[in-house]
Design a protein around this motif. Structure first.
Motif, short mmCIF file in Angstrom:
data_model
loop_
_atom_site.label_atom_id
_atom_site.label_comp_id
_atom_site.label_asym_id
_atom_site.label_seq_id
_atom_site.Cartn_x
_atom_site.Cartn_y
_atom_site.Cartn_z
N GLU A 63 11.24 27.16 9.25
CA GLU A 63 10.08 27.73 9.93
C GLU A 63 10.53 28.61 11.08
N ARG A 64 9.99 29.79 11.17
CA ARG A 64 10.33 30.72 12.24
C ARG A 64 9.20 30.74 13.26
N TYR A 65 9.53 31.21 14.46
CA TYR A 65 8.49 31.28 15.48
C TYR A 65 7.40 32.24 15.06
N GLY A 66 6.18 31.79 15.18
CA GLY A 66 5.05 32.62 14.80
C GLY A 66 4.57 32.38 13.40
N PHE A 67 5.22 31.45 12.63
CA PHE A 67 4.81 31.15 11.27
C PHE A 67 4.49 29.67 11.15
N LEU A 68 3.51 29.38 10.33
CA LEU A 68 3.18 27.99 10.02
C LEU A 68 3.13 27.85 8.50
N ILE A 76 1.39 31.17 7.08
CA ILE A 76 0.40 31.81 7.93
C ILE A 76 1.10 32.46 9.10
N LEU A 77 0.81 33.73 9.35
CA LEU A 77 1.36 34.42 10.50
C LEU A 77 0.51 34.07 11.70
N VAL A 78 1.04 33.20 12.55
CA VAL A 78 0.24 32.70 13.66
C VAL A 78 0.08 33.75 14.75
N ASP A 79 1.18 34.45 15.04
CA ASP A 79 1.15 35.32 16.21
C ASP A 79 0.36 36.61 15.98
N GLN A 80 0.96 37.59 15.32
CA GLN A 80 0.30 38.88 15.24
C GLN A 80 0.38 39.50 13.84
N ASP A 81 0.70 38.73 12.83
CA ASP A 81 0.77 39.25 11.47
C ASP A 81 1.73 40.44 11.42
N GLU A 82 2.97 40.21 11.86
CA GLU A 82 3.97 41.26 11.88
C GLU A 82 4.76 41.25 10.58
N PRO A 83 4.95 42.41 9.94
CA PRO A 83 5.71 42.46 8.69
C PRO A 83 7.17 42.11 8.92
N LYS A 84 7.79 41.55 7.87
CA LYS A 84 9.19 41.16 7.96
C LYS A 84 10.12 42.17 7.30
N THR A 85 9.59 43.01 6.44
CA THR A 85 10.42 43.99 5.74
C THR A 85 9.76 45.36 5.79
N TYR A 86 10.53 46.36 5.39
CA TYR A 86 9.99 47.74 5.33
C TYR A 86 8.86 47.83 4.31
N PRO A 126 30.63 49.31 4.44
CA PRO A 126 29.76 49.45 5.62
C PRO A 126 28.84 48.24 5.78
N ILE A 127 28.51 47.95 7.02
CA ILE A 127 27.55 46.87 7.28
C ILE A 127 26.14 47.37 6.99
N GLY A 128 25.24 46.48 6.72
CA GLY A 128 23.86 46.86 6.42
C GLY A 128 23.03 46.99 7.68
N CYS A 129 21.77 47.33 7.51
CA CYS A 129 20.82 47.41 8.61
C CYS A 129 19.43 47.08 8.09
N LYS A 130 18.52 46.78 8.98
CA LYS A 130 17.15 46.45 8.58
C LYS A 130 16.20 46.82 9.70
N TRP A 131 14.93 46.94 9.33
CA TRP A 131 13.88 47.23 10.30
C TRP A 131 13.27 45.92 10.80
N VAL A 132 13.08 45.85 12.10
CA VAL A 132 12.41 44.70 12.72
C VAL A 132 11.15 45.20 13.39
N PHE A 133 10.01 44.59 13.06
CA PHE A 133 8.72 45.07 13.55
C PHE A 133 8.13 44.07 14.55
N LYS A 134 7.55 44.62 15.59
CA LYS A 134 6.98 43.77 16.64
C LYS A 134 5.79 44.46 17.28
N LYS A 135 4.73 43.69 17.46
CA LYS A 135 3.57 44.17 18.22
C LYS A 135 3.73 43.70 19.66
N LYS A 136 3.91 44.64 20.57
CA LYS A 136 4.10 44.30 21.98
C LYS A 136 2.73 44.13 22.63
N GLY A 148 8.98 49.55 16.01
CA GLY A 148 9.87 49.38 14.87
C GLY A 148 11.29 49.63 15.33
N GLN A 149 12.13 48.61 15.26
CA GLN A 149 13.49 48.71 15.76
C GLN A 149 14.49 48.58 14.63
#
Length: 427
Positions: A63-68, A76-86, A126-136, A148-149
């Motif tokens: 379980e991650r923070y913001g999920f139940l 259930i996305l408890v916090d702000q329904d932020e996407p986890k992937t692109y 090469p190392i990979g990368c990913k997008w991290v999304f957050k509602k401030k 989007g970071q």
């Protein structure tokens, strides 16, 4: 929802003394939660004679923070329904806002010349990368910006090859509390700034190659990789590179680094006093002379891309209340506490009076003794709850120290009695 959970820590200057006052307001109601433990049918004699083996129960993603995770397995996305992937971001109703946030991030990468596109070197993966999304959100929990970071998958880096030193200090919250108390007592100004894309200011000395960001690969450059010139979030040396860069810049302006607290700086000129606190990319400036503080802001803006937040009102998730006429400054984590209560389904719990009542004794004898008890307690987020409470304890709730120190001793094998004590702290 009839729920109010807030607390404040007040620093009040009176004469030569600084008094600490704590005001607590909590009104919550406890729901009746019916919990049904799993029934494990096993032969008792087999348990006594056979050695303990790995559990065959079904494993789930932690379980991650913001999920139940509900009893039916729904997430259930408890916090702000932020996407986890692109892909999730592009399929969400706010896809245009997420796309705009990613474009802003890519523009920052281009302006700071973070990488150059090159052909993949032979023998280098090469190392990979990913997008991290957050509602401030603001201090009241309202969404202000979509962010989007781009984050590098630094866990694929190899020590001695593409990174070496990684240590980077941050300001301890007790140092922030002390300086806020000093500011309240002497009626100093308290201003706040934020560094945009802070890690992009740090330069890296190693040769690090990264795959291109998802969604921004052009056909003509499809086979190329990014050779990083500057550090980005996710790299093991990113935080250290940024801290060294900032330290050089602020000392050039005349600030002196505190020997015991390397993220606290001071500058004295006659009767003019200035302090600067750095916590990764959050900056707090405290002083008694407005023109001097303004010159500090101007200098920082000339060195980095800064955002002026004016008078400090929200620092590291802590809301600041100030009455300068009475020289009172209060700190509140009400928004954070509400999130924690909601995360652990305690937002409707009855109000508690003490973190740990007199006469409560915790021991190893309360740990699970049967497979059924161990199975049931393995579903309880005991350690996660302890960690969530600990941040509130460090920032604004020192009254929780004793109760938390007692309950945290049993994180490896907690029992029902231990969990009840943790729920009492939440109340």
């Amino acid at each position: 929802m009839d729920c109010e959970a807030s607390q404040y820590v007040f620093y009040e200057g009176k004469g030569r003394n600084i008094e600490l006052k704590e005001v607590q307001q909590q009104q919550v109601h406890e729901p009746e939660v019916e919990e049904t433990p799993q029934v494990v049918e096993e032969n008792s004699t087999d348990l006594e004679t056979q050695p303990l083996r790995r559990s065959t129960r079904e494993r789930h993603e932690p379980e991650r923070y913001g999920f139940l995770v509900t009893t039916h397995g729904d997430v259930i996305l408890v916090d702000q329904d932020e996407p986890k992937t692109y892909q999730e971001a592009m399929a969400s109703p706010d896809s245009e806002k997420w796309l705009e946030a990613m474009r802003f991030e890519m523009d920052s990468m281009s302006e700071n010349q973070v990488w150059t596109l090159v052909e993949p070197p032979e023998g280098v993966k090469p190392i990979g990368c990913k997008w991290v999304f957050k509602k401030k959100t603001d201090m009241d929990g309202n969404v202000q910006t979509y962010k989007g970071q781009l984050v590098a998958k630094g866990f694929r880096q190899i020590h001695g090859v593409d990174y070496d030193e990684t240590f980077s200090p941050v300001a301890m919250f007790k140092s922030i509390r002390i300086l806020l108390a000093v500011a309240a007592f002497h009626d100093y100004e308290i201003w706040q700034m934020d560094v945009k894309t802070a890690f992009l200011n740090g330069k890296i000395e190693e040769d690090v190659y990264m795959t291109q960001p998802e969604g921004f690969v052009t056909p003509e450059n499809a086979g190329k990789v990014c050779k990083l010139q500057r550090s980005i979030c996710g790299l093991k040396q990113a935080s250290r590179s940024w801290n060294l860069r900032f330290n050089d810049a602020i000392q050039e302006f005349g600030f002196i680094r505190n020997e015991d607290e390397p993220c606290v700086y001071k500058k004295f000129s006659g009767s003019i006093v200035s302090f600067l606190i750095l916590y990764v990319d959050d900056i707090v400036i405290i002083g008694n002379d407005v023109p001097t503080l303004q010159s500090i802001k101007t200098w920082l803006s000339s060195c980095f891309s800064m955002k002026d937040l004016g008078e400090a009102a929200y620092i590291l998730g802590v809301k600041i209340y100030r009455d300068r006429s009475r020289r009172i400054l209060g700190l509140s984590q009400s928004t954070y506490i509400d999130k924690v209560l909601k995360r652990f389904s305690m937002e409707e719990s009855k109000r508690g009076f003490l973190p740990m009542r007199h006469g409560i004794s915790l021991s190893k004898g309360m740990c699970p003794s049967t497979p059924q008890e161990r199975e049931r307690m393995s579903q309880i987020p005991y350690a996660s709850t302890i960690g969530s409470i600990m941040y509130a304890m460090i920032c604004t709730r020192p009254d929780l120290s004793y109760a938390l120190s007692m309950t945290s001793r049993y994180q490896a094998n907690p029992g029902e009695g231990h969990w009840t004590s943790v729920k009492n702290i939440l109340k």
